[in-house]
Motif scaffolding. Structure first.
Motif, PDB file in Angstrom:
ATOM      1  N   THR A 257     103.744  25.203  41.363  1.00  0.00           N
ATOM      2  CA  THR A 257     102.640  26.151  41.568  1.00  0.00           C
ATOM      3  C   THR A 257     101.534  25.516  42.392  1.00  0.00           C
ATOM      4  O   THR A 257     100.978  26.136  43.307  1.00  0.00           O
ATOM      5  CB  THR A 257     102.084  26.624  40.221  1.00  0.00           C
ATOM      6  OG1 THR A 257     103.121  27.265  39.479  1.00  0.00           O
ATOM      7  CG2 THR A 257     100.934  27.599  40.420  1.00  0.00           C
ATOM      8  N   THR A 258     101.218  24.263  42.086  1.00  0.00           N
ATOM      9  CA  THR A 258     100.183  23.552  42.844  1.00  0.00           C
ATOM     10  C   THR A 258     100.567  23.426  44.311  1.00  0.00           C
ATOM     11  O   THR A 258      99.738  23.640  45.203  1.00  0.00           O
ATOM     12  CB  THR A 258      99.964  22.149  42.247  1.00  0.00           C
ATOM     13  OG1 THR A 258      99.547  22.271  40.885  1.00  0.00           O
ATOM     14  CG2 THR A 258      98.904  21.392  43.018  1.00  0.00           C
ATOM     15  N   ALA A 259     101.819  23.096  44.562  1.00  0.00           N
ATOM     16  CA  ALA A 259     102.282  22.974  45.947  1.00  0.00           C
ATOM     17  C   ALA A 259     102.165  24.307  46.676  1.00  0.00           C
ATOM     18  O   ALA A 259     101.721  24.359  47.826  1.00  0.00           O
ATOM     19  CB  ALA A 259     103.722  22.467  45.970  1.00  0.00           C
ATOM     20  N   THR A 260     102.554  25.381  46.017  1.00  0.00           N
ATOM     21  CA  THR A 260     102.482  26.704  46.643  1.00  0.00           C
ATOM     22  C   THR A 260     101.045  27.075  46.974  1.00  0.00           C
ATOM     23  O   THR A 260     100.749  27.560  48.072  1.00  0.00           O
ATOM     24  CB  THR A 260     103.100  27.766  45.715  1.00  0.00           C
ATOM     25  OG1 THR A 260     104.468  27.417  45.461  1.00  0.00           O
ATOM     26  CG2 THR A 260     103.036  29.143  46.356  1.00  0.00           C
ATOM     27  N   LEU A 261     100.134  26.863  46.024  1.00  0.00           N
ATOM     28  CA  LEU A 261      98.726  27.198  46.253  1.00  0.00           C
ATOM     29  C   LEU A 261      98.104  26.331  47.337  1.00  0.00           C
ATOM     30  O   LEU A 261      97.171  26.750  48.023  1.00  0.00           O
ATOM     31  CB  LEU A 261      97.938  27.046  44.954  1.00  0.00           C
ATOM     32  CG  LEU A 261      98.273  28.052  43.849  1.00  0.00           C
ATOM     33  CD1 LEU A 261      97.494  27.745  42.589  1.00  0.00           C
ATOM     34  CD2 LEU A 261      97.973  29.471  44.309  1.00  0.00           C
ATOM     35  N   ALA A 262      98.627  25.122  47.492  1.00  0.00           N
ATOM     36  CA  ALA A 262      98.112  24.231  48.522  1.00  0.00           C
ATOM     37  C   ALA A 262      98.726  24.517  49.891  1.00  0.00           C
ATOM     38  O   ALA A 262      98.426  23.818  50.863  1.00  0.00           O
ATOM     39  CB  ALA A 262      98.370  22.777  48.138  1.00  0.00           C
ATOM     40  N   GLY A 263      99.600  25.532  49.959  1.00  0.00           N
ATOM     41  CA  GLY A 263     100.232  25.874  51.226  1.00  0.00           C
ATOM     42  C   GLY A 263     101.352  24.933  51.604  1.00  0.00           C
ATOM     43  O   GLY A 263     101.716  24.818  52.785  1.00  0.00           O
ATOM     44  N   MET A 264     101.908  24.235  50.614  1.00  0.00           N
ATOM     45  CA  MET A 264     102.973  23.260  50.872  1.00  0.00           C
ATOM     46  C   MET A 264     104.273  23.730  50.253  1.00  0.00           C
ATOM     47  O   MET A 264     104.299  24.662  49.450  1.00  0.00           O
ATOM     48  CB  MET A 264     102.581  21.897  50.309  1.00  0.00           C
ATOM     49  CG  MET A 264     101.264  21.372  50.849  1.00  0.00           C
ATOM     50  SD  MET A 264     100.874  19.752  50.158  1.00  0.00           S
ATOM     51  CE  MET A 264     102.121  18.756  50.992  1.00  0.00           C
ATOM     52  N   GLU A 265     105.341  23.053  50.627  1.00  0.00           N
ATOM     53  CA  GLU A 265     106.656  23.340  50.061  1.00  0.00           C
ATOM     54  C   GLU A 265     107.155  22.117  49.293  1.00  0.00           C
ATOM     55  O   GLU A 265     106.642  21.007  49.502  1.00  0.00           O
ATOM     56  CB  GLU A 265     107.630  23.701  51.177  1.00  0.00           C
ATOM     57  CG  GLU A 265     107.222  24.962  51.940  1.00  0.00           C
ATOM     58  CD  GLU A 265     108.117  25.229  53.121  1.00  0.00           C
ATOM     59  OE1 GLU A 265     109.116  25.936  52.939  1.00  0.00           O
ATOM     60  OE2 GLU A 265     107.826  24.710  54.214  1.00  0.00           O
ATOM     61  N   ALA A 266     108.121  22.338  48.424  1.00  0.00           N
ATOM     62  CA  ALA A 266     108.618  21.232  47.600  1.00  0.00           C
ATOM     63  C   ALA A 266     110.129  21.177  47.646  1.00  0.00           C
ATOM     64  O   ALA A 266     110.803  22.211  47.604  1.00  0.00           O
ATOM     65  CB  ALA A 266     108.135  21.391  46.162  1.00  0.00           C
ATOM     66  N   VAL A 267     110.638  19.968  47.740  1.00  0.00           N
ATOM     67  CA  VAL A 267     112.070  19.723  47.605  1.00  0.00           C
ATOM     68  C   VAL A 267     112.280  19.108  46.229  1.00  0.00           C
ATOM     69  O   VAL A 267     111.737  18.034  45.929  1.00  0.00           O
ATOM     70  CB  VAL A 267     112.582  18.746  48.685  1.00  0.00           C
ATOM     71  CG1 VAL A 267     114.049  18.435  48.478  1.00  0.00           C
ATOM     72  CG2 VAL A 267     112.366  19.341  50.074  1.00  0.00           C
ATOM     73  N   VAL A 268     113.009  19.787  45.368  1.00  0.00           N
ATOM     74  CA  VAL A 268     113.245  19.289  44.029  1.00  0.00           C
ATOM     75  C   VAL A 268     114.530  18.462  44.039  1.00  0.00           C
ATOM     76  O   VAL A 268     115.614  18.976  44.315  1.00  0.00           O
ATOM     77  CB  VAL A 268     113.362  20.443  43.013  1.00  0.00           C
ATOM     78  CG1 VAL A 268     113.615  19.902  41.601  1.00  0.00           C
ATOM     79  CG2 VAL A 268     112.087  21.299  43.022  1.00  0.00           C
ATOM     80  N   GLU A 269     114.383  17.185  43.722  1.00  0.00           N
ATOM     81  CA  GLU A 269     115.504  16.255  43.727  1.00  0.00           C
ATOM     82  C   GLU A 269     116.126  16.223  42.330  1.00  0.00           C
ATOM     83  O   GLU A 269     115.468  15.869  41.355  1.00  0.00           O
ATOM     84  CB  GLU A 269     115.002  14.865  44.123  1.00  0.00           C
ATOM     85  CG  GLU A 269     116.102  13.813  44.187  1.00  0.00           C
ATOM     86  CD  GLU A 269     115.569  12.472  44.623  1.00  0.00           C
ATOM     87  OE1 GLU A 269     116.011  11.448  44.051  1.00  0.00           O
ATOM     88  OE2 GLU A 269     114.703  12.432  45.524  1.00  0.00           O
ATOM     89  N   CYS A 270     117.394  16.593  42.244  1.00  0.00           N
ATOM     90  CA  CYS A 270     118.094  16.634  40.963  1.00  0.00           C
ATOM     91  C   CYS A 270     119.306  15.704  41.006  1.00  0.00           C
ATOM     92  O   CYS A 270     120.133  15.821  41.908  1.00  0.00           O
ATOM     93  CB  CYS A 270     118.565  18.066  40.650  1.00  0.00           C
ATOM     94  SG  CYS A 270     117.258  19.294  40.653  1.00  0.00           S
ATOM     95  N   HIS A 271     119.385  14.799  40.060  1.00  0.00           N
ATOM     96  CA  HIS A 271     120.531  13.895  39.996  1.00  0.00           C
ATOM     97  C   HIS A 271     120.635  13.293  38.609  1.00  0.00           C
ATOM     98  O   HIS A 271     119.729  13.450  37.802  1.00  0.00           O
ATOM     99  CB  HIS A 271     120.434  12.795  41.043  1.00  0.00           C
ATOM    100  CG  HIS A 271     119.170  11.987  40.960  1.00  0.00           C
ATOM    101  ND1 HIS A 271     118.966  11.006  40.027  1.00  0.00           N
ATOM    102  CD2 HIS A 271     118.031  12.040  41.713  1.00  0.00           C
ATOM    103  CE1 HIS A 271     117.777  10.452  40.212  1.00  0.00           C
ATOM    104  NE2 HIS A 271     117.180  11.080  41.199  1.00  0.00           N
TER     105      HIS A 271
END
Length: 271
Positions: A257-271
């Motif tokens: 949510t913070t990334a979205t509000l900041a106008g940024m995108e996120a790559v979620v790393e799952c392993h």
């Protein structure tokens, strides 16, 4: 009825939420699925509250929902120490800038960005069937002992480049070679590079771009566990961040949510 009227006249709160089945169901009023609770009001007088079992079950459900806003999660292995280190650093930073609402990081978190660029999304979702390529830039890397012929040393050897070397030069070489974006590591203790390197790479790439939309996406790569780290990434020119799920699962929703509000995108790393 007389008792209820008396209580109403004394301005006590009466909540009747029990639906008594009518006589056609074959159950009388006393067998209805409800309970009577007697409590003390502010003046010390008795207050009667009649509640159905459905209403009480709903209250219990709401209480459980409120008490478990975050999933129970604890990072495992090496991540546990790294996450604790990051949390302490962010707590110190948060305390340092708490008295300055005009601090750039506080402003980043206080106001939503006008419009996201979606450059990272466009770079990942290529129109062709080819894979997208994102190199990770860093100034040092721990190699296994077998790779460095240190068979008797359990601690991985540290491979470093020149500290004076500029990562932006490598970033431009890779962009000219056709990569779709660049990840920049900002964990100085483990990778030698920092937020300053992220800022330098972002500035160089932005200046070299033909226009804003065609700018190659620059992404911060770190163990991110706090919204302030996302604000730092935005302040230093990144358009996205990497969120390692194993490190921030309990706060993943908040960080996204913070990334979205900041106008940024996120790559979620799952392993």
């Amino acid at each position: 009825r007389a008792r209820l009227l008396e209580l109403r006249k004394r301005k006590q709160v009466i909540a009747v939420e029990c639906a008594v089945r009518d006589s056609e169901t074959g159950k009388d009023k006393d067998s209805a699925d409800c309970s009577v609770e007697r409590t003390k009001n502010d003046t010390g007088d008795d207050s009667v509250e009649v509640r159905s079992s459905e209403a009480k079950a709903a209250d219990v459900k709401d209480e459980k929902k409120g008490s478990s806003t975050k999933p129970l999660w604890k990072p495992a292995g090496m991540l546990e120490d790294i996450v604790r280190e990051k949390q302490l650093a962010m707590a110190l930073l948060e305390n340092t800038i708490s008295s300055r609402p005009d601090h750039p990081l506080n402003l980043r978190l206080a106001f939503a960005a006008s419009k996201p660029s979606f450059r990272l999304t466009r770079a990942i979702k290529r129109s062709s069937a080819e894979l997208s390529v994102f190199p990770l830039l860093k100034k040092s890397h721990r190699l296994s002992s077998s790779a460095t012929n240190h068979h008797h040393d359990d601690e991985p050897a540290l491979f470093s480049v020149d500290e004076n070397e500029k990562l932006e030069r490598y970033a431009m070489e890779m962009i000219h070679a056709g990569v779709d974006g660049v990840f920049v590591a900002t964990d100085r203790a483990r990778y030698g590079s920092s937020l300053q390197d992220l800022s330098d790479v972002s500035s160089r790439v932005r200046v070299s771009a033909v226009d804003t939309l065609s700018t190659t996406p620059i992404v911060r790569h770190d163990v991110i566990v706090h919204p302030l780290q996302i604000a730092e990434a935005a302040e230093n020119g990144a358009c996205g961040v990497v969120l390692i799920a194993a490190a921030c699962l309990a706060d993943l929703d908040e960080l996204l949510t913070t990334a979205t509000l900041a106008g940024m995108e996120a790559v979620v790393e799952c392993h």
